[in-house]
Design an enzyme around this catalytic site. Structure first.
Site, PDB file in Angstrom:
ATOM      1  N   PRO A   2       0.825  -1.209   0.000  1.00 34.69           N
ATOM      2  CA  PRO A   2       0.000   0.000   0.000  1.00 34.69           C
ATOM      3  C   PRO A   2       0.860   1.261   0.000  1.00 34.69           C
ATOM      4  CG  PRO A   2      -0.854  -1.595   1.567  1.00 34.69           C
ATOM      5  CD  PRO A   2       0.466  -2.122   1.091  1.00 34.69           C
ATOM      6  N   GLU A   3       0.563   2.156  -0.927  1.00 39.86           N
ATOM      7  CA  GLU A   3       1.227   3.453  -0.985  1.00 39.86           C
ATOM      8  C   GLU A   3       0.173   4.530  -0.786  1.00 39.86           C
ATOM      9  OE1 GLU A   3       4.192   3.892  -4.069  1.00 39.86           O
ATOM     10  OE2 GLU A   3       4.267   1.732  -4.411  1.00 39.86           O
ATOM     11  N   LYS A  59       1.748   7.550   4.219  1.00 40.00           N
ATOM     12  CA  LYS A  59       1.170   6.208   4.252  1.00 40.00           C
ATOM     13  C   LYS A  59       0.424   5.913   5.548  1.00 40.00           C
ATOM     14  CE  LYS A  59       4.983   4.408   1.414  1.00 40.00           C
ATOM     15  NZ  LYS A  59       6.022   3.357   1.311  1.00 40.00           N
ATOM     16  N   ARG A 249      15.834  -1.301  -3.215  1.00 39.49           N
ATOM     17  CA  ARG A 249      14.586  -1.777  -3.797  1.00 39.49           C
ATOM     18  C   ARG A 249      14.788  -2.099  -5.273  1.00 39.49           C
ATOM     19  NH1 ARG A 249      10.082  -0.396  -1.060  1.00 39.49           N
ATOM     20  NH2 ARG A 249       9.214  -2.125  -2.261  1.00 39.49           N
TER      21      ARG A 249
END
Length: 259
Positions: A2-3, A59, A249
């Site tokens: 979730p962003e 977030k 990432r």
């Protein structure tokens, strides 16, 4: 993961399900998602009180409870909020359930339990939590954003650093840089003024579309619609996308249509 747009979608879930409702019962089915608060205290502070209007910073989703405390959700990799009827069958990963006074429930569902629920007992405690974060990505001015690009390290690392900009994750950062035609490994302070403005404009455009959808889109016209293909192709030029690790990432980008 979730962003910001996903969390905005969860805010809408609470808007439609929870505002003004009294919490009859807090059912903690897995204490592994509680962060800094125990079951007894959570129930004592929340049960019998009404939920206020939820709001978001980056977030984090913040929900006032009664006159003082606030629930603070961080959804980690797999968290989500679901509005359900009391007689809807439970899901395997429902961790905390707020039973409301109209026979509906707010269910916090999370498979991996990497983050979870915090309780801010008052406004001062909530401010201390938020001080660790940079400004919300949707609220940043262009001037503030351009100042951040003087930071050290790769431009993607700047976008991902929640202490600098709150709300962007891996998918959004790659999408923004692809649209701006800036390679994720470029040093942030090496970007010229035109490139920096393109990154800011791309960020605003990507967030505007994604927040309307309530999630990060996987459309075929978006980089997110191709990144997990077996042999991913750039939706702009059709050539093979590249993949590297940047700021810890996986980063997907196109080396052929950056200019």
């Amino acid at each position: 993961m979730p962003e910001l747009p996903d969390v905005e979608g969860f805010r809408h879930v609470l808007d439609g399900c929870g505002i003004g409702r009294c919490v009859r019962c807090v059912d903690v089915r897995d204490t592994g998602v509680l962060r800094g608060v125990g079951v007894r205290r959570l129930r004592r502070e929340v049960e019998g009180r009404r939920l206020g209007r939820p709001w978001r910073h980056g977030k984090l989703l913040i929900v006032p409870v009664g006159d003082g405390p606030a629930l603070v959700w961080h959804f980690g990799m797999t968290g989500e909020l679901v509005c359900a009827r009391a007689d809807d069958p439970p899901a395997a990963h429902d961790r905390v359930v707020l039973a409301l006074d109209d026979d509906r429930q707010v269910r916090y569902r999370d498979q991996r339990k990497l983050q979870g629920i915090r309780l801010a007992p008052n406004q001062r405690a909530l401010r201390r939590m938020l001080e660790l974060l940079g400004p919300d990505a949707l609220e940043m001015t262009r001037a503030d954003f351009l100042d951040l690009l003087a930071a050290r390290g790769a431009v993607k690392g700047v976008l991902l650093d929640q202490s600098l900009i709150a709300g962007l994750g891996n998918l959004l950062s790659d999408e923004i840089l692809w649209r701006a035609r800036v390679a994720p490994r470029r040093p942030a302070r090496a970007l010229d003024s035109a490139e920096a403005r393109r990154v800011f404009t791309a960020m605003r455009g990507v967030l505007a579309t994604a927040t309307r959808a309530g999630r990060v889109p996987r459309r075929r016209t978006w980089l997110t619609g191709h990144r997990d293909d077996g042999e991913p192709e750039c939706p702009r030029c059709g050539r093979r996308l590249r993949s590297h690790r940047v700021a810890g990432r996986r980063s997907v980008w196109c080396a052929h249509c950056r200019h």
